[in-house]
Design a protein around this motif. Structure first.
Motif, PDB file in Angstrom:
ATOM      1  N   GLY A  61       0.826  -1.202   0.000  1.00 51.23           N
ATOM      2  CA  GLY A  61       0.000   0.000   0.000  1.00 51.23           C
ATOM      3  C   GLY A  61       0.861   1.251   0.000  1.00 51.23           C
ATOM      4  O   GLY A  61       2.080   1.207   0.023  1.00 51.23           O
ATOM      5  N   LYS A  62       0.203   2.397   0.005  1.00 53.55           N
ATOM      6  CA  LYS A  62       0.935   3.657  -0.136  1.00 53.55           C
ATOM      7  C   LYS A  62       1.587   4.117   1.152  1.00 53.55           C
ATOM      8  O   LYS A  62       2.469   4.979   1.134  1.00 53.55           O
ATOM      9  N   ASN A  63       1.183   3.550   2.307  1.00 51.50           N
ATOM     10  CA  ASN A  63       1.734   4.042   3.570  1.00 51.50           C
ATOM     11  C   ASN A  63       2.176   2.902   4.495  1.00 51.50           C
ATOM     12  O   ASN A  63       2.291   3.098   5.699  1.00 51.50           O
ATOM     13  N   GLN A  64       2.418   1.715   3.941  1.00 53.30           N
ATOM     14  CA  GLN A  64       2.739   0.560   4.772  1.00 53.30           C
ATOM     15  C   GLN A  64       3.872  -0.293   4.186  1.00 53.30           C
ATOM     16  O   GLN A  64       4.083  -0.313   2.969  1.00 53.30           O
ATOM     17  N   PHE A  65       4.574  -0.997   5.090  1.00 53.64           N
ATOM     18  CA  PHE A  65       5.569  -1.994   4.698  1.00 53.64           C
ATOM     19  C   PHE A  65       5.326  -3.257   5.520  1.00 53.64           C
ATOM     20  O   PHE A  65       4.961  -3.182   6.702  1.00 53.64           O
TER      21      PHE A  65
END
Length: 446
Positions: free
Chosen positions: A362-366
């Motif tokens: 996603g755009k804000n997760q690892f």
């Protein structure tokens, strides 16, 4: 012979007496091969008026609609006077720009109309539409392909792109875009059926340069696969997967991922003995920090580790890092998102071992897969990531939060029960965490 020459001369003279107008991909007007330079002599409102009149030719356009389009909520009487003055100036400007003498704009019963009876007008959207209809009505496959290719060549892009915010332009743009897609789908169907993938690929790439939609990405992958360009196909998939995550924060669809798997399996390697293969597989000893991979590969490795956990005394944990704002909500699009995302990735690389695996989610997760450690060791590694991120992060309104879960082994009866059945997709639970399950909120910071 002489009669034929006279006919050709008359035909050339008639063809020259045409105003060619382009609206697809931008506005342009030519007469007898020469551009009609209107930009300096016309205001943006006058150009808007000219395009409305030309596009509505044959039917005309009511004065009330013109006033609404050009002047909005302005005083009706004042706007009407301004419209009359603008039409007068527009007629003069058209002739001054190089068009032959004529009225060009007439009015009757409150309807304004483009009336250039002394000269023909060829409008690209009309030519495009006629070509599309002719192609789709053609029954002979080879001739239909030829007409479809011509139609694709006539489509130069968005309809009046500089005016796309106007309702009438937006509606017309959608209409011609859908016609283009219809042509392209039919062309793709026929060329695939005739196994002409090399000819289809340029049309697909042209569509992608305008509309980078998954539909055409899949067609491009199909073309490359059919042409046995497997390595190029893999590289293209990985490129668009990376761009999708970085720009939009989304993963590839199941269909795209399955296509990628199939292509990967088709790659033919030239190595033919185990020593060469082993040397090729050997990791670079000079690479330090966590190992990055794409999400699809992460799924494969995670599932493999899950099976290993059922046979060996091995422990592994899955950690999800999430960037959050000062209210503790997941960070959505912002000017700082790309910067802090890169800082978090660098913190992950610095903080965990080469034997640990991570991927963008996603755009804000690892996601990080930490192996050969217990839950305490996993928290130590995750806390180290957060500490290094905070030390490097200058955006104090942005923080990082992590959730940790043991990788669940499939053992005993569960293993037997699942033999021969499809393994379900890996899912990261979004349910509230159980007490002491391993979720760490960020420390309060000013």
């Amino acid at each position: 012979m002489e009669n034929t020459k006279v006919h050709d001369d008359l035909h050339t003279e008639v063809m020259e007496n045409v105003i060619h107008i382009q609206m697809l991909g931008g506005f342009n007007m030519t007469y007898r091969g020469q551009p009609v330079m209107l930009g300096k002599s016309l205001s943006s409102k006058m150009l808007h008026l000219l395009m409305l009149l030309i596009y509505s030719r044959g039917e005309g356009i009511r004065r009330t609609r013109l006033l609404e389009q050009l002047y909005g909520d302005s005083d009706t009487e004042q706007a009407a006077n301004s419209l009359r003055a603008m039409i007068f100036r527009l007629r003069k400007s058209l002739i001054a720009a190089g068009l032959p003498d004529g009225e060009y704009i007439s009015t009757k019963g409150g309807v304004y109309m483009w009336t250039a009876e002394h000269v023909d007008v060829e409008l690209d959207v009309e030519v495009f539409q006629k070509q599309v209809m002719a192609a789709l009505e053609e029954k002979e496959p080879l001739k239909e392909v030829e007409l479809l290719e011509e139609a694709c060549g006539l489509y130069k892009g968005e309809f009046l792109p500089l005016m796309i915010a106007d309702d009438w332009v937006s509606a017309a743009n959608w209409k011609y875009q859908e016609l283009y897609f219809k042509v392209l789908r039919e062309l793709a169907r026929l060329l695939k059926k005739q196994n002409r993938y090399e000819e289809l690929l340029p049309y697909c790439e042209q569509a992608l340069s305008r509309y980078p939609y998954e539909e055409w990405q899949l067609v491009k992958l199909e073309c490359l696969t059919a042409m046995k360009e497997y390595q190029t196909a893999v590289e293209y998939y990985e490129q668009i997967a990376k761009e999708s995550q970085q720009e939009y924060g989304i993963r590839m669809s199941d269909e795209m991922m399955e296509h990628y798997r199939a292509i990967r399996n088709m790659i033919q390697y030239e190595m033919n003995n185990i020593e060469e293969i082993q040397q090729h597989l050997r990791p670079d000893p000079n690479v330090f920090g966590a190992t990055r991979c794409d999400y699809l590969t992460f799924i494969d490795i995670y599932r493999y580790i899950v099976w290993v956990l059922g046979r060996e005394d091995t422990r592994a944990h899955l950690v999800l890092f999430t960037l959050i704002d000062r209210e503790g909500e997941p960070l959505e699009s912002s000017e700082q998102l790309e910067e802090v995302r890169q800082r978090l990735e660098r913190a992950i690389i610095r903080s965990v071992r080469r034997s640990d695996l991570y991927t963008r989610y996603g755009k804000n997760q690892f996601l990080v897969l930490v192996t050969s450690t217990d839950q305490k060791g996993c928290h130590i590694a995750a806390d180290r990531v957060c500490k290094n991120f905070r030390a490097a992060n200058r955006r104090k309104k942005i923080n990082v939060y992590y959730a940790c879960r043991p990788a669940l082994a499939v053992v005993g009866d569960s293993l037997k029960k699942n033999m021969g059945k499809n393994v379900k997709e890996l899912e990261i639970s979004e349910e509230p965490a159980a007490e002491n399950a391993g979720e760490h909120a960020p420390e309060n910071e000013s």
